[in-house]
Write a protein that holds these residues in place. Structure first.
Motif, PDB file in Angstrom:
ATOM      1  N   THR A  82       0.800  -1.234   0.000  1.00  0.00           N
ATOM      2  CA  THR A  82       0.000   0.000   0.000  1.00  0.00           C
ATOM      3  C   THR A  82       0.825   1.272   0.000  1.00  0.00           C
ATOM      4  O   THR A  82       0.320   2.337  -0.356  1.00  0.00           O
ATOM      5  N   GLY A  83       2.107   1.171   0.421  1.00  0.00           N
ATOM      6  CA  GLY A  83       2.918   2.372   0.550  1.00  0.00           C
ATOM      7  C   GLY A  83       2.589   3.187   1.787  1.00  0.00           C
ATOM      8  O   GLY A  83       3.054   4.319   1.927  1.00  0.00           O
ATOM      9  N   GLU A  84       1.795   2.640   2.707  1.00  0.00           N
ATOM     10  CA  GLU A  84       1.335   3.385   3.876  1.00  0.00           C
ATOM     11  C   GLU A  84       1.875   2.781   5.169  1.00  0.00           C
ATOM     12  O   GLU A  84       2.272   1.621   5.221  1.00  0.00           O
ATOM     13  N   LEU A  85       1.854   3.601   6.233  1.00  0.00           N
ATOM     14  CA  LEU A  85       2.285   3.161   7.558  1.00  0.00           C
ATOM     15  C   LEU A  85       1.243   2.240   8.176  1.00  0.00           C
ATOM     16  O   LEU A  85       0.041   2.463   8.041  1.00  0.00           O
ATOM     17  N   VAL A  86       1.706   1.200   8.855  1.00  0.00           N
ATOM     18  CA  VAL A  86       0.846   0.329   9.662  1.00  0.00           C
ATOM     19  C   VAL A  86       1.152   0.598  11.125  1.00  0.00           C
ATOM     20  O   VAL A  86       2.313   0.575  11.534  1.00  0.00           O
ATOM     21  N   TRP A  87       0.112   0.859  11.921  1.00  0.00           N
ATOM     22  CA  TRP A  87       0.279   1.151  13.347  1.00  0.00           C
ATOM     23  C   TRP A  87      -0.703   0.293  14.128  1.00  0.00           C
ATOM     24  O   TRP A  87      -1.917   0.411  13.977  1.00  0.00           O
ATOM     25  N   VAL A  88      -0.179  -0.627  14.938  1.00  0.00           N
ATOM     26  CA  VAL A  88      -0.996  -1.466  15.809  1.00  0.00           C
ATOM     27  C   VAL A  88      -0.588  -1.129  17.234  1.00  0.00           C
ATOM     28  O   VAL A  88       0.549  -1.397  17.635  1.00  0.00           O
ATOM     29  N   SER A  89      -1.503  -0.532  18.009  1.00  0.00           N
ATOM     30  CA  SER A  89      -1.102   0.108  19.257  1.00  0.00           C
ATOM     31  C   SER A  89      -1.584  -0.596  20.515  1.00  0.00           C
ATOM     32  O   SER A  89      -1.400  -0.072  21.607  1.00  0.00           O
ATOM     33  N   SER A  90      -2.204  -1.795  20.392  1.00  0.00           N
ATOM     34  CA  SER A  90      -2.709  -2.468  21.585  1.00  0.00           C
ATOM     35  C   SER A  90      -3.036  -3.914  21.252  1.00  0.00           C
ATOM     36  O   SER A  90      -3.119  -4.296  20.080  1.00  0.00           O
ATOM     37  N   GLN A  91      -3.250  -4.737  22.305  1.00  0.00           N
ATOM     38  CA  GLN A  91      -3.676  -6.109  22.083  1.00  0.00           C
ATOM     39  C   GLN A  91      -5.008  -6.145  21.346  1.00  0.00           C
ATOM     40  O   GLN A  91      -5.224  -6.988  20.475  1.00  0.00           O
ATOM     41  N   GLU A  92      -5.918  -5.235  21.704  1.00  0.00           N
ATOM     42  CA  GLU A  92      -7.208  -5.175  21.008  1.00  0.00           C
ATOM     43  C   GLU A  92      -7.004  -4.881  19.527  1.00  0.00           C
ATOM     44  O   GLU A  92      -7.682  -5.442  18.664  1.00  0.00           O
ATOM     45  N   GLY A  93      -6.042  -4.000  19.228  1.00  0.00           N
ATOM     46  CA  GLY A  93      -5.746  -3.692  17.833  1.00  0.00           C
ATOM     47  C   GLY A  93      -5.229  -4.906  17.079  1.00  0.00           C
ATOM     48  O   GLY A  93      -5.573  -5.122  15.916  1.00  0.00           O
ATOM     49  N   TRP A  94      -4.388  -5.720  17.739  1.00  0.00           N
ATOM     50  CA  TRP A  94      -3.901  -6.945  17.090  1.00  0.00           C
ATOM     51  C   TRP A  94      -5.054  -7.890  16.785  1.00  0.00           C
ATOM     52  O   TRP A  94      -5.125  -8.470  15.695  1.00  0.00           O
ATOM     53  N   MET A  95      -5.970  -8.081  17.737  1.00  0.00           N
ATOM     54  CA  MET A  95      -7.089  -8.997  17.519  1.00  0.00           C
ATOM     55  C   MET A  95      -7.993  -8.508  16.396  1.00  0.00           C
ATOM     56  O   MET A  95      -8.502  -9.292  15.595  1.00  0.00           O
ATOM     57  N   TYR A 127      -5.083  -8.040  12.935  1.00  0.00           N
ATOM     58  CA  TYR A 127      -4.267  -9.200  12.556  1.00  0.00           C
ATOM     59  C   TYR A 127      -4.528 -10.342  13.540  1.00  0.00           C
ATOM     60  O   TYR A 127      -3.665 -10.680  14.365  1.00  0.00           O
ATOM     61  N   PRO A 128      -5.719 -10.940  13.493  1.00  0.00           N
ATOM     62  CA  PRO A 128      -6.061 -11.969  14.489  1.00  0.00           C
ATOM     63  C   PRO A 128      -5.134 -13.174  14.459  1.00  0.00           C
ATOM     64  O   PRO A 128      -4.910 -13.808  15.487  1.00  0.00           O
ATOM     65  N   ARG A 129      -4.573 -13.518  13.289  1.00  0.00           N
ATOM     66  CA  ARG A 129      -3.668 -14.668  13.225  1.00  0.00           C
ATOM     67  C   ARG A 129      -2.436 -14.436  14.106  1.00  0.00           C
ATOM     68  O   ARG A 129      -2.004 -15.315  14.857  1.00  0.00           O
ATOM     69  N   ILE A 130      -1.865 -13.237  14.018  1.00  0.00           N
ATOM     70  CA  ILE A 130      -0.672 -12.935  14.805  1.00  0.00           C
ATOM     71  C   ILE A 130      -1.039 -12.781  16.277  1.00  0.00           C
ATOM     72  O   ILE A 130      -0.287 -13.173  17.163  1.00  0.00           O
ATOM     73  N   ALA A 131      -2.229 -12.230  16.561  1.00  0.00           N
ATOM     74  CA  ALA A 131      -2.651 -12.057  17.947  1.00  0.00           C
ATOM     75  C   ALA A 131      -2.744 -13.395  18.664  1.00  0.00           C
ATOM     76  O   ALA A 131      -2.417 -13.505  19.848  1.00  0.00           O
ATOM     77  N   VAL A 132      -3.169 -14.449  17.944  1.00  0.00           N
ATOM     78  CA  VAL A 132      -3.245 -15.771  18.553  1.00  0.00           C
ATOM     79  C   VAL A 132      -1.845 -16.348  18.754  1.00  0.00           C
ATOM     80  O   VAL A 132      -1.545 -16.958  19.775  1.00  0.00           O
ATOM     81  N   ALA A 133      -0.983 -16.144  17.769  1.00  0.00           N
ATOM     82  CA  ALA A 133       0.358 -16.727  17.839  1.00  0.00           C
ATOM     83  C   ALA A 133       1.275 -15.994  18.811  1.00  0.00           C
ATOM     84  O   ALA A 133       2.160 -16.596  19.409  1.00  0.00           O
ATOM     85  N   VAL A 134       1.077 -14.685  18.965  1.00  0.00           N
ATOM     86  CA  VAL A 134       1.923 -13.879  19.860  1.00  0.00           C
ATOM     87  C   VAL A 134       1.005 -13.067  20.773  1.00  0.00           C
ATOM     88  O   VAL A 134       0.799 -11.869  20.557  1.00  0.00           O
ATOM     89  N   PRO A 135       0.418 -13.681  21.793  1.00  0.00           N
ATOM     90  CA  PRO A 135      -0.626 -13.030  22.594  1.00  0.00           C
ATOM     91  C   PRO A 135      -0.063 -12.136  23.696  1.00  0.00           C
ATOM     92  O   PRO A 135      -0.353 -12.324  24.876  1.00  0.00           O
ATOM     93  N   TYR A 136       0.747 -11.143  23.319  1.00  0.00           N
ATOM     94  CA  TYR A 136       1.394 -10.299  24.308  1.00  0.00           C
ATOM     95  C   TYR A 136       1.030  -8.843  24.068  1.00  0.00           C
ATOM     96  O   TYR A 136       0.512  -8.465  23.009  1.00  0.00           O
ATOM     97  N   ASP A 137       1.346  -8.015  25.070  1.00  0.00           N
ATOM     98  CA  ASP A 137       0.953  -6.613  25.028  1.00  0.00           C
ATOM     99  C   ASP A 137       2.120  -5.773  24.500  1.00  0.00           C
ATOM    100  O   ASP A 137       3.047  -5.452  25.242  1.00  0.00           O
ATOM    101  N   TYR A 138       2.090  -5.445  23.222  1.00  0.00           N
ATOM    102  CA  TYR A 138       3.129  -4.632  22.614  1.00  0.00           C
ATOM    103  C   TYR A 138       2.532  -3.889  21.430  1.00  0.00           C
ATOM    104  O   TYR A 138       1.449  -4.224  20.940  1.00  0.00           O
ATOM    105  N   SER A 139       3.231  -2.868  20.960  1.00  0.00           N
ATOM    106  CA  SER A 139       2.780  -2.054  19.829  1.00  0.00           C
ATOM    107  C   SER A 139       3.796  -2.140  18.697  1.00  0.00           C
ATOM    108  O   SER A 139       4.994  -2.349  18.940  1.00  0.00           O
ATOM    109  N   LEU A 140       3.306  -1.949  17.481  1.00  0.00           N
ATOM    110  CA  LEU A 140       4.173  -2.069  16.295  1.00  0.00           C
ATOM    111  C   LEU A 140       3.867  -0.974  15.298  1.00  0.00           C
ATOM    112  O   LEU A 140       2.699  -0.629  15.075  1.00  0.00           O
TER     113      LEU A 140
END
Length: 718
Positions: A88-101, A104-117
Motif C-alpha cells: 500500500t505504501g502506507e504506515l501500519v500502526w498497531v497500538s494495543s492487544q485489542e488492535g492486534w485482535m 491481525y487476528p492470526r498474529i494475535a493468537v500466535a503472539v498473545p502479548y501486550d506490545y505495539s508495532l
C-alpha cells in the motif's frame, strides 16, 4: 509503493555467515539499531523483498531469531503488518492487544502479548526494497504520535538511501540465508558489567539472561533456590539445564522480550517448593527475581520430571497455531490452497506446492503454486493406489520426506517418483476424521534437509490442512448444487422482443447458501406487447428458491394468457395462499404496449420501479400497490399507467440492491436514481454493470439482488 514493484536490479539469493563483509548489511544494521534507539523502541527489524515477491527478515534488532521463526519469510500477498506497507505504501500502526485482535487476528493468537508495532515501506531510487518495523512496550496512543510517525518514516528514508548507495558501489545488500541478529551491547557472561546491568533492572536482582536466553550473572541466593551451583548456571539456558523451569520461565521470558513489559509466574521446583519468578526486560536481556512463594498452593502430582521429554520448540508450536487460525478463514478449496501456499511456502522455504484430493478413487490436483502446467498434469488423475509418492503417502497415512533425487529414486525405481524438476520433497498425507482425502506436496528447488522438528511440524500442519480442505470441498459441492438449482429456476436468456432492449443481473447473498428467492422474467404477449415481472420470496434458502420457482411459473402462465398486471398478481396471490406456505413474496408486474408506447404496472409490496425519460429525468412510478403475495387470499392490486416513448428506460429491482444495515431506504433509492440518471444513456449491458457495481464490491450481502432493465427502442436497435 505498490506490491508489483520489482526488487532492485542485480539482487539475488545468497547465503553468508555472521561478519561476512560483502553482504552490504553492516551499515544498514547500524543505522537501524541507532534509529530504533532514537524512537525509544525495544526491538525492530528490516525485511528485504526478493525476486520471488517474498519478504525475508534480513536484520533483527533486540530479539533472538527463534521468536521470529514463523515470520522469517512472508508472502507479499499475506495479511501481515510487514507486507501491508509494501503493497500500500502506507504506515501500519498497531497500538494495543485489542488492535492486534481486530486487524491481525492470526498474529494475535500466535503472539498473545501486550506490545505495539509500527511498520513502513523502505524504498529508494531503484524501487521498493521492503519494509522496516519497530516494537514498543505495551499499549501506545492511537493514532500514532507525530514524533514516532516522523521518526520511523525518517528511519525508512535513511535505510533507503543507504541501500541505494551500497548497491551503486557494488556492495549490494542481500539476504544472508538467515537474518543478521544485532544485539544491543549484551555484556559477556559472568562479567561485572553483566551483574551491574542485572541490578540496574531490578529493585533487587537475582539472575540475568541475555537476549538469547543464557544466564549472564546469578547471585548465590538464586543458585540455592534453583538448586544448581552458579558455575553451572552461568552461560546456560535455565530451562534446558533445569527442565522444570520451562513452563514457569520460558514463556514469561519470551513474553517479556517481545512485549518489552515486566511479567511474572509461579513454578514448582521438585518435589514441593513453589517459587515466584518476576521478569524485567530491556534491550540487552532480562533480569529475573526469584523468591519463595508467599502462600501455599494446593499440592500437585507432577509427572516424573527426570523422564520428561524435552519440550517442542515454542516457535514451531506457535507456527501451528498461526496456520490453524489462518485456515479458519478459508471457505472454498481455492482459499485453502492459497492460504497454505502463502503461509507454508515462505515459512519453510519451498519453491512449489501442490494439493491433491481424492475423487472417485483417483488423485486430482485441486490447486498448486510454483509448478509449470505440464508438471501439474503429471500429478493429476493418477490412481489412488498407484506406486507414486503422493499415492503412497495417502493410502499409508505416513508422510514421505525425500532430501534428494537419489532418495526418491531409491523408494520409487523405474521413474514412478515422477521427477518434477525439484530437488527435495515432503509428501504430507491429508487425513480428516480418519478418512484419507488427499496429499500435500511441498517441493524445494535445491536439496533440503528436514530436521526432526521440521518433520513433526509439517506432519501436524498436514492434519490442519486436511480438516480445512474437507470442509472446503463440502462447501464447494453445496455451492455448486445451489448455483445449479438457481440457474435452472431463472431464465436462461431473455427473449427477443421487437422494439425493446433488455438486460438482467442476479447476485446471490453472501450469507448462507448461494441461492435465494429473487426472480425476474420477461414474457412476449402477442405481437406488440410483453410482460415483465420481478419478485422477492422471503428467505435465502432452498425452500425460498423452490417457492420462487412456483411463483415464477404461475406468473409466466397468467401473463401468457394475456391478463392485465393486477389480475396476474391477484391470481398468483390466490395460488400462493392455497399452497398454505408460511413465506410471503413481493412482486411487481409490468405490461408494455409497444405499439402505443405505454405501460401498465401493478405491485404487491415491491419497491417502486424507476423510470428514466429520454431527457434524463428519473422518477419512481407512482402506484397504490397491494399486500404482499400470500398475506390475504382476496387482495386487490390496483394498476397505474405511464407513457414509454422511444428512449425510456425502466429499472425493476429487488430491495437487496438498496437495503444495507444502517442505511435509510429512501436515501438509498434516491442515490440509485441519481446513478440511473447519470449513467442512463449507456447501453443496457454497461448500465446494468454500473448499477450493481457496488454490490459486487461488497464483501457481505445479506440479501439477494435481482435487476431487470427495459428500454423502448426503434425496432431493430437499442
Amino acid at each position: 509503493m505498490s506490491g508489483g514493484d520489482e526488487s532492485p536490479a542485480g539482487w539475488g539469493e545468497t547465503t553468508g555467515v555472521a561478519g561476512d563483509g560483502d553482504d552490504g548489511l553492516e551499515k544498514p544494521a547500524g543505522d537501524l539499531q541507532q534509529g530504533l534507539e532514537g524512537l525509544g523502541a525495544h526491538a525492530g527489524g528490516l525485511f528485504l523483498l526478493n525476486p520471488e515477491q517474498v519478504l525475508e527478515l534480513t536484520i533483527l534488532v533486540g530479539l533472538p531469531r527463534e521468536f521470529a521463526g514463523p515470520w522469517e519469510r512472508v508472502s507479499l500477498a499475506a495479511p501481515n503488518p510487514v507486507a501491508d506497507p509494501v503493497r500500500t505504501g502506507e504506515l501500519v500502526w498497531v497500538s494495543s492487544q485489542e488492535g492486534w485482535m481486530r486487524r491481525y487476528p492470526r498474529i494475535a493468537v500466535a503472539v498473545p502479548y501486550d506490545y505495539s508495532l509500527a511498520a513502513v515501506p523502505v524504498s529508494g531510487s531503484r524501487g521498493s526494497y521492503g519494509s522496516v518495523f519497530a516494537l514498543w512496550p505495551g499499549a501506545q496512543p492511537y493514532p500514532i504520535p507525530d514524533e514516532l510517525r516522523e521518526g520511523i518514516w525518517s528511519l525508512a528514508a535513511r535505510l533507503g538511501r543507504e541501500l541505494d548507495r551500497a548497491t551503486a558501489e557494488g556492495h549490494r545488500p542481500r539476504h544472508r540465508g538467515e537474518p543478521l541478529i544485532v544485539s544491543t551491547s549484551s555484556p559477556a557472561p559472568g562479567t561485572a558489567e553483566a551483574t551491574e546491568r542485572m541490578y540496574a533492572r531490578l529493585p533487587e536482582g537475582v539472575f540475568a539472561l541475555d537476549v538469547h536466553g543464557s544466564i549472564t550473572a546469578v547471585t548465590p541466593a538464586a543458585a540455592r533456590l534453583l538448586g544448581e551451583p552458579a558455575v553451572r548456571l552461568v552461560g546456560a539456558r535455565p530451562w534446558e539445564l533445569l527442565p522444570w523451569l520451562h513452563d514457569p520461565l520460558y514463556d514469561r521470558y519470551r513474553a517479556a522480550a517481545i512485549s518489552g513489559l515486566p511479567t511474572s509466574d509461579i513454578g514448582l521446583r521438585p518435589p514441593d517448593q513453589w517459587l515466584n519468578f518476576e521478569v524485567y526486560p530491556d534491550t540487552s536481556g532480562v533480569s529475573v527475581r526469584v523468591s519463595p512463594a508467599a502462600g501455599q498452593r494446593a499440592p500437585v502430582q507432577p509427572a516424573d520430571l527426570a523422564h520428561e521429554l524435552p519440550p517442542a520448540p515454542t516457535g514451531a508450536l506457535y507456527h501451528v497455531l498461526h496456520l490453524a487460525t489462518t485456515l479458519t478463514e478459508a471457505i472454498g478449496v481455492e482459499d485453502v490452497v492459497n492460504l497454505v501456499a502463502d503461509e507454508i511456502m515462505p515459512a519453510y522455504g519451498g519453491q512449489a506446492l501442490a494439493v491433491l484430493a481424492t475423487d472417485g478413487g483417483r488423485l486430482q490436483t485441486v490447486g498448486q503454486r510454483g509448478y509449470p502446467r505440464e508438471v501439474v498434469a503429471r500429478y493429476t488423475d493418477s490412481p489412488r493406489f498407484a506406486s507414486t509418492p503422493g499415492a503412497r503417502a495417502l493410502h499409508s497415512g505416513q508422510a514421505g520426506f525425500y532430501e534428494s533425487v537419489a532418495d526418491l529414486d531409491r523408494d520409487f525405481p523405474h521413474g514412478t517418483g515422477r521427477h518434477d524438476g525439484m530437488a527435495s520433497w515432503a509428501f504430507l498425507p491429508l487425513i480428516a476424521s480418519g478418512r484419507p482425502i488427499g496429499t500435500c506436496v511441498l517441493a524445494y528447488a535445491r536439496p533440503h534437509h528436514f530436521t526432526a522438528t521440521e518433520r513433526a511440524v509439517l506432519i501436524s500442519l498436514g492434519g490442519l490442512i486436511a480438516q480445512a480442505l474437507d470442509r472446503a470441498r463440502h462447501y464447494d459441492m453445496k455451492l455448486e448444487l445451489a448455483r445449479g438449482l438457481q440457474h435452472a429456476l431463472l431464465p436462461q436468456a431473455l427473449p427477443v422482443v421487437p422494439g425493446l432492449a433488455t438486460s438482467a443481473r442476479y447476485l446471490p447473498g453472501t450469507e448462507g447458501m448461494d441461492i435465494g428467492g429473487d426472480f425476474y422474467d420477461l414474457v412476449p404477449v402477442g405481437r406488440d406487447a410483453a410482460a415483465a415481472v420481478i419478485g422477492d420470496v422471503q428467505g435465502h434458502n432452498v425452500t425460498a428458491a423452490a417457492l420462487m420457482g412456483q411463483i415464477r411459473s404461475a406468473v409466466h402462465a397468467y401473463t401468457t394468457a394475456d391478463t392485465h398486471p393486477g389480475q396476474v398478481l391477484a391470481s398468483t396471490n390466490r395460488l400462493l395462499s392455497d399452497l398454505e406456505t408460511s413465506l410471503f413474496a413481493s412482486c411487481a408486474c409490468l405490461r408494455l404496449d409497444l405499439r402505443h408506447r405505454e405501460a401498465c404496472l401493478a405491485s404487491a409490496g415491491h419497491p417502486h420501479p424507476l423510470v428514466r425519460t429520454p431527457d434524463g429525468a428519473v422518477q419512481a412510478v407512482p402506484t397504490p400497490g397491494g399486500l404482499l403475495l400470500g398475506v390475504e387470499r382476496d387482495s386487490d392490486y390496483p394498476e397505474s399507467w405511464f407513457p414509454m416513448p422511444v428512449g425510456t428506460t425502466v429499472m425493476l429491482y429487488t430491495d437487496g440492491l438498496v437495503e444495507t444495515p444502517g442505511t435509510d431506504f429512501g436515501d438509498a433509492v434516491a442515490e440509485l436514481a441519481g446513478e440511473l440518471s447519470r449513467a442512463g444513456s449507456l447501453p443496457l449491458e454497461d448500465l446494468a454493470d454500473v448499477l450493481v457495481r457496488r454490490a459486487h464490491i461488497a464483501r457481505h450481502r445479506t440479501d439477494d439482488i435481482a435487476l431487470l432493465l427495459l428500454r423502448t427502442v426503434q425496432a431493430g436497435g437499442e
